[in-house]
Design an enzyme around this catalytic site. Structure first.
Site, PDB file in Angstrom:
ATOM      1  CD  GLU A  93      -6.739 -31.166 -52.067  1.00  0.00           C
ATOM      2  OE1 GLU A  93      -7.735 -29.576 -52.418  1.00  0.00           O
ATOM      3  OE2 GLU A  93      -5.911 -31.215 -51.767  1.00  0.00           O
ATOM      4  CB  CYS A 113      -7.349 -39.349 -43.050  1.00  0.00           C
ATOM      5  SG  CYS A 113      -6.179 -40.996 -42.053  1.00  0.00           S
ATOM      6  CB  CYS A 117       0.111 -38.299 -39.335  1.00  0.00           C
ATOM      7  SG  CYS A 117       0.047 -39.650 -39.336  1.00  0.00           S
ATOM      8  CB  CYS A 120      -1.299 -34.990 -42.805  1.00  0.00           C
ATOM      9  SG  CYS A 120      -2.200 -35.207 -43.905  1.00  0.00           S
ATOM     10  N   GLY A 170      -6.558 -39.917 -46.869  1.00  0.00           N
ATOM     11  CA  GLY A 170      -7.280 -40.895 -46.301  1.00  0.00           C
ATOM     12  C   GLY A 170      -5.202 -42.663 -46.223  1.00  0.00           C
ATOM     13  CB  SER A 202       2.162 -43.877 -48.604  1.00  0.00           C
ATOM     14  OG  SER A 202       2.487 -44.129 -47.691  1.00  0.00           O
ATOM     15  CG  HIS A 226       6.258 -39.216 -40.181  1.00  0.00           C
ATOM     16  ND1 HIS A 226       7.311 -38.789 -41.249  1.00  0.00           N
ATOM     17  CD2 HIS A 226       5.332 -39.701 -41.131  1.00  0.00           C
ATOM     18  CE1 HIS A 226       6.204 -38.613 -42.999  1.00  0.00           C
ATOM     19  NE2 HIS A 226       5.125 -39.871 -41.841  1.00  0.00           N
ATOM     20  CG  ASN A 301       4.828 -28.431 -48.367  1.00  0.00           C
ATOM     21  OD1 ASN A 301       5.423 -27.932 -48.351  1.00  0.00           O
ATOM     22  ND2 ASN A 301       5.172 -30.170 -48.192  1.00  0.00           N
ATOM     23  CB  CYS A 344       4.433 -34.428 -49.013  1.00  0.00           C
ATOM     24  SG  CYS A 344       3.866 -35.136 -48.193  1.00  0.00           S
TER      25      CYS A 344
END
EC number: 2.1.1.192
Length: 383
Positions: A93, A113, A117, A120, A170, A202, A226, A301, A344
């Site tokens: 995306e 990925c 995390c 995510c 990723g 990032s 985080h 989110n 995000c």
């Protein structure tokens, strides 16, 4: 077609070498680069200042092939999200975020990925493969000219996309050899002409590659932090087990010696009852004490089966106030594109998970676990 060379895979040096391999003079590479990246040409027949013999040669040997668009969604806030095909059942995306004075494109670097995390959705789909340079810069190529068409802008008008953030699917630094040439194209005046301050990479904290990037192509850097201590970050960002906070902060300080900005942006996803207490914020101040920085607080989110909740607005405000009172610039990210799952942490695409078990084990498993914060205990649900 499979034997064709995709010219989107080449940065300036690569395109120069390719033109020379065809027996062409070096200036042809710049002409070709401008046609591709500034005019959006995908047909060599359009490139009227190239010799006819070269156009015919390119037509039989090369192609200009960005990832094909599978779906295209426009949010009520103007955010636009594309799902693009990167082959073998994988899709990634790409998200365009319009603002008053700039247009930012969020670009993916991998299909899936492996870092996984906890908060995510991308990591929950596993990891398939790295994207090529052409697949990475092809997202910018596709989006720029799609947005020009949407806004009615011609080739001589200002570019729509003024900023690029490597914050899509990723971990960019685990695909270093493709990501760096793609960013070189973003910075090249004969291509997209962005400044190093306007390209942000990032990372979850791949320390050796942060050091390498500082020498090769130091763009603006954002670090997915985080957590305020190693015990918590080991759970939220399993890569922390390999590169703990002390090593990560040292790498940030080294990076700043070469960075285009005089600060690191720390990203911090606000998770209810997990990492969002005032005590966590105070502990965070000690962690980043020697690193010039700003904080971007990101309301979580939610996605199915995450087992996590978004911090409420008052808790985010209290957390941010601790940082602000300490003199740290702190922003709370405005959620954009959440009605089209473009916010995000929501980018998941479609990934055929080919992650090796050993690769998954390297970063740890996702299990129900008791997380000890700065001064509190919280049990996170199973994802």
């Amino acid at each position: 077609m499979n034997d064709m060379v995709n010219l989107l895979d080449f940065d300036a040096q690569g395109l120069l070498a390719y033109c020379e391999s065809l027996g062409e003079k070096s200036f042809r590479a710049k002409q070709l680069q401008r046609w591709i990246h500034q005019s959006g040409a995908a047909d060599f027949g359009e490139m009227t200042d190239l010799a006819k013999s070269l156009r015919e040669k390119l037509a039989t040997r090369a192609t200009i092939q960005a990832p094909a668009v599978i779906s295209d969604h426009l949010s009520s806030d103007g955010t636009r999200k594309w799902l693009v095909d990167v082959g073998a059942g994988n899709a990634v995306e790409t998200v365009y975020i319009p603002e008053e004075t700039r247009g930012t494109l969020c670009v993916s670097s991998q299909a899936g990925c492996a870092v996984n995390c906890r908060f995510c959705s991308t990591g929950k789909q596993g990891f398939s493969r790295n994207l090529s340079t052409g697949e990475i810069v092809g997202q910018l190529w596709m989006a720029e000219f799609a947005m020009r068409k949407q806004l009615g802008r011609g080739p001589k008008d200002d570019r729509v996309i003024t900023n690029v953030v490597m914050m899509g699917m990723g971990e960019p630094l685990l695909n270093y050899d493709a990501v760096v040439p793609a960013m070189r194209l973003m910075l090249d005046d004969n291509a997209y002409g962005l400044s190093r301050r306007r390209v942000t990479l990032s990372t979850s904290g791949v320390v050796p590659m942060m050091d390498r990037l500082s020498q090769d192509l130091p763009v603006a850097l954002a670090v997915s932090l985080h957590a305020s201590n190693d015990a918590l970050r080991d759970v939220l960002v399993p890569l922390n087990k390999k590169y703990p906070l002390a090593e990560l902060m040292a790498a940030c300080r080294r990076y700043l010696e070469f960075a285009p900005r005089d600060f690191i942006t720390f990203e911090y996803c606000m998770l209810d009852g997990v990492n969002d207490s005032v005590e966590h914020a105070r502990e965070l101040l000690r962690v980043v004490a020697d690193v010039p920085c700003k904080f971007n607080l990101i309301p979580f989110n939610p996605f199915p089966e995450s087992g996590l909740k978004r911090s409420n607005n008052e808790q985010i405000r209290r957390f941010s106030q601790v940082l602000l009172d300490a003199g740290i610039v702190t922003t709370i990210r405005k959620t954009r594109g959440d009605d089209i799952d473009a916010a995000c942490g929501q980018l998941a695409g479609e990934v055929k998970d080919r992650t090796r078990l050993a690769e998954r084990g390297k970063f740890g498993k996702t299990v129900p676990i008791q997380v000890i914060g700065a001064d509190s205990t919280h049990r996170m649900g199973s994802a």
